[in-house]
Design an enzyme around this catalytic site. Structure first.
Site, PDB file in Angstrom:
ATOM      1  N   HIS A 192      22.092  23.206  21.755  1.00  0.00           N
ATOM      2  CA  HIS A 192      22.583  22.368  22.845  1.00  0.00           C
ATOM      3  C   HIS A 192      23.726  21.482  22.361  1.00  0.00           C
ATOM      4  CE1 HIS A 192      22.648  19.310  26.017  1.00  0.00           C
ATOM      5  NE2 HIS A 192      22.112  20.244  26.779  1.00  0.00           N
ATOM      6  N   ASP A 235      21.426  23.446  34.515  1.00  0.00           N
ATOM      7  CA  ASP A 235      21.591  22.199  33.742  1.00  0.00           C
ATOM      8  C   ASP A 235      20.996  21.023  34.505  1.00  0.00           C
ATOM      9  OD1 ASP A 235      22.243  20.667  31.563  1.00  0.00           O
ATOM     10  OD2 ASP A 235      24.397  20.720  31.869  1.00  0.00           O
ATOM     11  N   GLU A 255      17.970  26.184  31.324  1.00  0.00           N
ATOM     12  CA  GLU A 255      18.425  24.960  30.651  1.00  0.00           C
ATOM     13  C   GLU A 255      18.191  23.792  31.595  1.00  0.00           C
ATOM     14  OE1 GLU A 255      22.441  22.946  28.688  1.00  0.00           O
ATOM     15  OE2 GLU A 255      22.573  24.855  29.725  1.00  0.00           O
TER      16      GLU A 255
END
Length: 333
Positions: free
Chosen positions: A163, A286, A7
């Site tokens: 998401h 992230d 991600e």
């Protein structure tokens, strides 16, 4: 031990400009978060500087995903054009650095038929799956108009990453306002609201019977399951009311993969391992919104109860889910 981060965000400036140009009632206020600190500089780079950051963290491969909100706020024509453009740019980055990058497709969800077609095109280009959001305008992801997309994803074995997304304006005004503007935004996004939105989107897909119609469909949720895994005892009570074949928690264990999103808290890991299995866990940082250093990552990996579970989390599960050749990554090391 290979390390795959799934991600990891990037930015397409022309898409950001298009979102910023929308009227307030259709725009996405969360785009300002992309500009905090050095986020935008990092988002805009999908080349050497990003790879240097990966090397510093010990990350072997990133799956690139366009920063929120993707093309979801746009009208169909613009969504089609900019989704294709984003996917072509991501595909070129993967072509230039095939041992370091894969990518999630961006889909023009305002045009459901085009979204399915773009997913098919992206799969042909070697994409690992697609990243979507829980709503497009006022249309939820579980709306029947997206059934063709899910059928396509299941047939092509393309996982769908849901998401987090900023709540609708009416919800923000009712539940996330009353403070200063930045606190309102933080409460509605990374502090709370984002995660409820993503969890609700996944839960609605389950309740809608999506996985009964498409048993091969696989989802990914970030942030340790976006709170959903922490509330399955109550969510299971929906199964009888909705006439589902299984408990909600059974659908989660069979169809939902969970990624860490840079939240390296051992307590979260222990809880998730009680609710689902090591086969469902995926590593992510992230990037660039979370910036763990290599020592942070290594310390967290030492919390795994067994080496086999750790190896599944760091790379094995991602290779199996996204069709990545683990041997080539090990050779690079």
């Amino acid at each position: 031990m290979a390390l795959i981060a799934i991600e990891e965000h990037w930015n397409l400036p022309e898409l950001t400009a298009a979102v910023k140009a929308l009227p307030d009632d259709r725009g996405d206020a969360s785009v300002v978060l992309d500009e905090l600190g050095d986020n935008l500089e990092r988002l805009d780079d999908i080349g050497d500087a990003r790879i240097a950051a990966m090397d510093a963290q010990g990350v072997d491969l990133q799956i690139l995903s366009l920063a929120p909100p993707g093309t979801h706020p746009l009208e169909p024509a613009a969504a089609r054009t900019l989704s294709r453009r984003a996917n072509d740019v991501a595909a070129e980055a993967v072509r230039r650095h095939p041992t370091r990058f894969r990518a999630f497709a961006t889909l023009p969800m305002a045009d459901p038929a085009a979204a399915a077609a773009e997913l098919e095109r992206a799969a042909g280009l070697g994409f690992a799956g697609a990243m979507v959001y829980g709503r497009t305008g006022g249309t939820p992801l579980d709306d029947p108009r997206y059934d063709e997309l899910f059928a396509t994803a299941a047939a092509l074995r393309q996982p769908i990453f849901i998401h987090p997304q900023i709540p609708a304006r009416a919800v923000r005004e009712a539940a996330y306002s009353g403070f200063d503007p930045m606190t309102d935004l933080a409460l509605a996004t990374f502090g709370w609201g984002w995660h409820l939105e993503a969890a609700l989107a996944a839960l609605r897909l389950i309740v809608r019977g999506t996985f009964d119609r498409h048993p091969g469909l696989q989802l990914v949720l970030g942030h340790w399951g976006e709170l959903l895994l922490f509330w399955t005892d109550r969510a299971d009570s929906l199964s009888g009311v909705a006439g589902l074949d299984r408990k909600v928690s059974d659908y989660v264990r069979a169809h939902v993969h969970i990624t860490s999103s840079g939240m390296f808290n051992p307590a979260l890991l222990r809880h998730v391992l009680e609710v689902t299995t090591p086969d469902r866990l995926l590593f992510s940082t992230d990037y660039p919104f979370q910036k763990p250093v290599k020592a942070d990552i290594e310390k967290f990996l030492a919390e795994f109860p067994a080496g086999e579970a750790r190896d599944k989390f760091t790379a094995g599960n991602a290779c199996a889910l996204f069709g990545i050749d683990l041997a080539s990554l090990e050779e690079r090391k």
